[in-house]
Design an enzyme around this catalytic site. Structure first.
Site, short mmCIF file in Angstrom:
data_model
loop_
_atom_site.label_atom_id
_atom_site.label_comp_id
_atom_site.label_asym_id
_atom_site.label_seq_id
_atom_site.Cartn_x
_atom_site.Cartn_y
_atom_site.Cartn_z
N ASP A 267 2.91 8.27 10.65
CA ASP A 267 2.18 7.02 10.37
C ASP A 267 1.17 7.35 9.30
O ASP A 267 0.20 8.09 9.55
CB ASP A 267 1.48 6.53 11.65
CG ASP A 267 0.69 5.24 11.42
OD1 ASP A 267 0.47 4.86 10.25
OD2 ASP A 267 0.29 4.61 12.42
N PHE B 248 1.48 -8.79 2.71
CA PHE B 248 1.34 -10.07 3.40
C PHE B 248 2.29 -11.07 2.75
O PHE B 248 2.50 -11.04 1.53
CB PHE B 248 -0.10 -10.59 3.27
CG PHE B 248 -1.07 -9.89 4.17
CD1 PHE B 248 -1.41 -10.44 5.39
CD2 PHE B 248 -1.64 -8.67 3.81
CE1 PHE B 248 -2.30 -9.79 6.24
CE2 PHE B 248 -2.53 -8.01 4.64
CZ PHE B 248 -2.87 -8.58 5.87
N VAL C 19 3.45 -14.62 1.21
CA VAL C 19 2.71 -15.57 0.38
C VAL C 19 2.09 -16.67 1.25
O VAL C 19 0.95 -17.11 1.01
CB VAL C 19 3.65 -16.20 -0.68
CG1 VAL C 19 2.91 -17.25 -1.50
CG2 VAL C 19 4.20 -15.10 -1.59
N SER D 130 5.63 -0.69 -7.80
CA SER D 130 6.29 -1.97 -8.04
C SER D 130 5.98 -2.48 -9.43
O SER D 130 4.90 -2.22 -9.98
CB SER D 130 5.80 -3.00 -7.02
OG SER D 130 6.28 -4.28 -7.36
N ALA E 216 -3.79 -8.67 -3.74
CA ALA E 216 -4.14 -7.39 -3.13
C ALA E 216 -2.98 -6.41 -3.27
O ALA E 216 -3.16 -5.24 -3.59
CB ALA E 216 -4.49 -7.60 -1.67
N TYR E 217 -1.77 -6.90 -3.02
CA TYR E 217 -0.57 -6.05 -3.14
C TYR E 217 -0.46 -5.51 -4.57
O TYR E 217 -0.25 -4.32 -4.79
CB TYR E 217 0.67 -6.87 -2.77
CG TYR E 217 1.97 -6.10 -2.89
CD1 TYR E 217 2.39 -5.23 -1.89
CD2 TYR E 217 2.79 -6.25 -4.01
CE1 TYR E 217 3.59 -4.52 -2.01
CE2 TYR E 217 3.99 -5.56 -4.13
CZ TYR E 217 4.39 -4.70 -3.13
OH TYR E 217 5.57 -4.01 -3.24
N VAL F 39 14.45 -6.41 -3.99
CA VAL F 39 15.44 -5.95 -3.01
C VAL F 39 15.38 -6.75 -1.71
O VAL F 39 14.28 -7.01 -1.20
CB VAL F 39 15.19 -4.44 -2.70
CG1 VAL F 39 16.23 -3.92 -1.73
CG2 VAL F 39 15.18 -3.62 -3.98
P1 NDP Z 1 10.03 -3.11 4.41
O1 NDP Z 1 8.92 -3.97 4.89
O2 NDP Z 1 11.42 -3.52 4.66
O3 NDP Z 1 9.83 -1.62 4.95
C1 NDP Z 1 8.58 -1.01 4.86
C2 NDP Z 1 8.64 0.30 5.62
O4 NDP Z 1 7.34 0.91 5.55
C3 NDP Z 1 8.96 0.11 7.11
O5 NDP Z 1 9.73 1.19 7.56
C4 NDP Z 1 7.58 0.16 7.74
O6 NDP Z 1 7.58 0.57 9.10
C5 NDP Z 1 6.94 1.23 6.86
N1 NDP Z 1 5.49 1.30 7.03
C6 NDP Z 1 4.56 0.34 6.87
N2 NDP Z 1 3.34 0.82 7.15
C7 NDP Z 1 3.50 2.12 7.51
C8 NDP Z 1 2.64 3.16 7.92
N3 NDP Z 1 1.32 2.96 8.06
N4 NDP Z 1 3.16 4.38 8.18
C9 NDP Z 1 4.48 4.61 8.05
N5 NDP Z 1 5.36 3.66 7.70
C10 NDP Z 1 4.87 2.42 7.42
O7 NDP Z 1 9.75 -2.95 2.83
P2 NDP Z 1 10.72 -2.52 1.62
O8 NDP Z 1 11.80 -1.64 2.11
O9 NDP Z 1 11.04 -3.75 0.86
O10 NDP Z 1 9.69 -1.70 0.71
C11 NDP Z 1 9.77 -0.29 0.53
C12 NDP Z 1 8.91 0.05 -0.67
O11 NDP Z 1 9.40 -0.61 -1.85
C13 NDP Z 1 7.46 -0.40 -0.54
O12 NDP Z 1 6.62 0.58 -1.13
C14 NDP Z 1 7.42 -1.69 -1.34
O13 NDP Z 1 6.11 -2.00 -1.77
C15 NDP Z 1 8.34 -1.32 -2.48
N6 NDP Z 1 8.89 -2.44 -3.23
C16 NDP Z 1 9.76 -3.31 -2.61
C17 NDP Z 1 10.33 -4.35 -3.34
C18 NDP Z 1 11.32 -5.29 -2.73
O14 NDP Z 1 11.80 -6.20 -3.45
N7 NDP Z 1 11.70 -5.13 -1.47
C19 NDP Z 1 9.97 -4.57 -4.76
C20 NDP Z 1 9.06 -3.59 -5.31
C21 NDP Z 1 8.56 -2.57 -4.55
P3 NDP Z 1 7.61 -0.50 10.34
O15 NDP Z 1 9.05 -0.87 10.55
O16 NDP Z 1 7.01 0.30 11.44
O17 NDP Z 1 6.75 -1.67 9.92
#
Ligand code: NDP
Length: 275
Positions: free
Chosen positions: A61, A93, A95, A138, A191-192, A229
């Site tokens: 975590d 978060f 929108v 991003s 914020a993001y 994605v």
């Molecule tokens: P998801 O919300 O599908 O997955 C996020 C993952 O991060 C989950 O496994 C979540 O775990 C984990 N997570 C969140 N907080 C913590 C924490 N404190 N410690 C460990 N794990 C944590 O997001 P995406 O797969 O879409 O995003 C992955 C990355 O890609 C991110 O960095 C996002 O900002 C970036 N990104 C995504 C885009 C998109 O279009 N999807 C576009 C541009 C960038 P849990 O299941 O426990 O919540």
């Protein structure tokens, strides 16, 4: 030769999960799927096992310093360090979320910038010669940078920006958001976006430090965008599948031995982008 090891944060679902799947197929070594929740992590490992893949699991975590320190100690003890680190975990978060902007700013910055920085602080000393570090940022971070005041843009783009000054800028954004003064202070209303501007900038600072302090170790560190994605974060209208989103992070994680670039760059679709 000792076994190589790759570690992916936030990989129980979404792009992180797809990164682990791709690394299991392409990386010559152990691949760790990590998750803050042990149950969700183990379910993800089982899901990949049913595809015939063999990721290993460690709890991680990134918001919990103890968890980071425990994981770092584990990889140091078992592997003598880490070969590939992909900082993928993040939050956003929706929108439509009505949580006050000040809270969104504090909570988003905590995970996406400050906790990811904690990971880097504790894992960078473990990265082995020839290692690869990938920070999943991003394109929103680049757009946000372009919407900052000229003063802020100049600081973020400056090659003499220090990590301490960057941390100060990120704290300043949160403090100003709490007083609803962030706009007058030159920040856009995202914020993001600011958290990802900070992460990309941090990547550039740390890459410069690596080049200076470990010039002969051949470590490459980059930030990237996975594209838009289909995940829980981005919704189902996005054009790319998670496996497609994993392509650029995995490309950076597997840059061949002896490669000297990209390093300290922001990369999208496997191409270095202007910052
Ligand atoms: P998801 O919300 O599908 O997955 C996020 C993952 O991060 C989950 O496994 C979540 O775990 C984990 N997570 C969140 N907080 C913590 C924490 N404190 N410690 C460990 N794990 C944590 O997001 P995406 O797969 O879409 O995003 C992955 C990355 O890609 C991110 O960095 C996002 O900002 C970036 N990104 C995504 C885009 C998109 O279009 N999807 C576009 C541009 C960038 P849990 O299941 O426990 O919540």
């Amino acid at each position: 030769m000792s076994t190589k090891v790759a570690v992916v944060t936030g990989s129980n679902k979404g792009i992180g999960f797809a990164i682990v799947r791709a690394l299991c197929k392409q990386f010559q070594g152990d691949v760790y799927l990590t998750s803050r929740d042990v149950g969700r992590g183990q379910a993800a490992v089982e899901s990949l096992a049913s595809e015939g893949l063999k990721p290993l699991f460690h709890q991680l975590d990134i918001n919990d310093l103890n968890s980071i320190v425990t994981a770092a100690a584990f990889f140091k003890e078992k592997y003598g360090g880490v070969d590939v680190l992909i900082n993928n975990a993040a939050i956003a978060f929706k929108v439509a979320d009505t949580t006050p902007f000040a809270t969104q700013a504090e909570v988003t910055m905590k995970t996406n910038f400050f906790a990811t920085r904690d990971m880097l602080t504790h894992f960078m000393p473990l990265i082995k010669a020839g290692g690869r570090v990938v920070n999943v940022s991003s394109f929103v971070g680049s757009r946000t940078l372009n919407n900052c005041s000229p003063e802020l843009q100049q600081r973020f783009r400056s090659e003499d920006l220090t990590e301490d000054e960057l941390v100060g800028l990120m704290q300043r954004f949160v403090e100003k958001a709490k007083k609803d003064e962030h706009k007058q202070d030159g920040w856009p209303e995202t914020a993001y976006g600011v958290s990802k501007t900070g992460l990309t900038t941090l990547s550039m600072i740390l890459a410069r430090r690596l080049s200076k302090e470990r010039p002969n170790d051949g470590i490459l560190l980059n930030a990237c965008c996975p594209g838009w994605v289909r995940t829980d974060m981005a919704g189902q209208k996005a054009p790319k599948s998670p496996d497609e989103g994993a392509v650029t992070p995995v490309y950076l994680a597997l840059l061949p031995a002896g490669a000297t670039e990209p390093h300290g760059r922001f990369v999208s679709e496997k191409e270095v982008q202007l910052w």
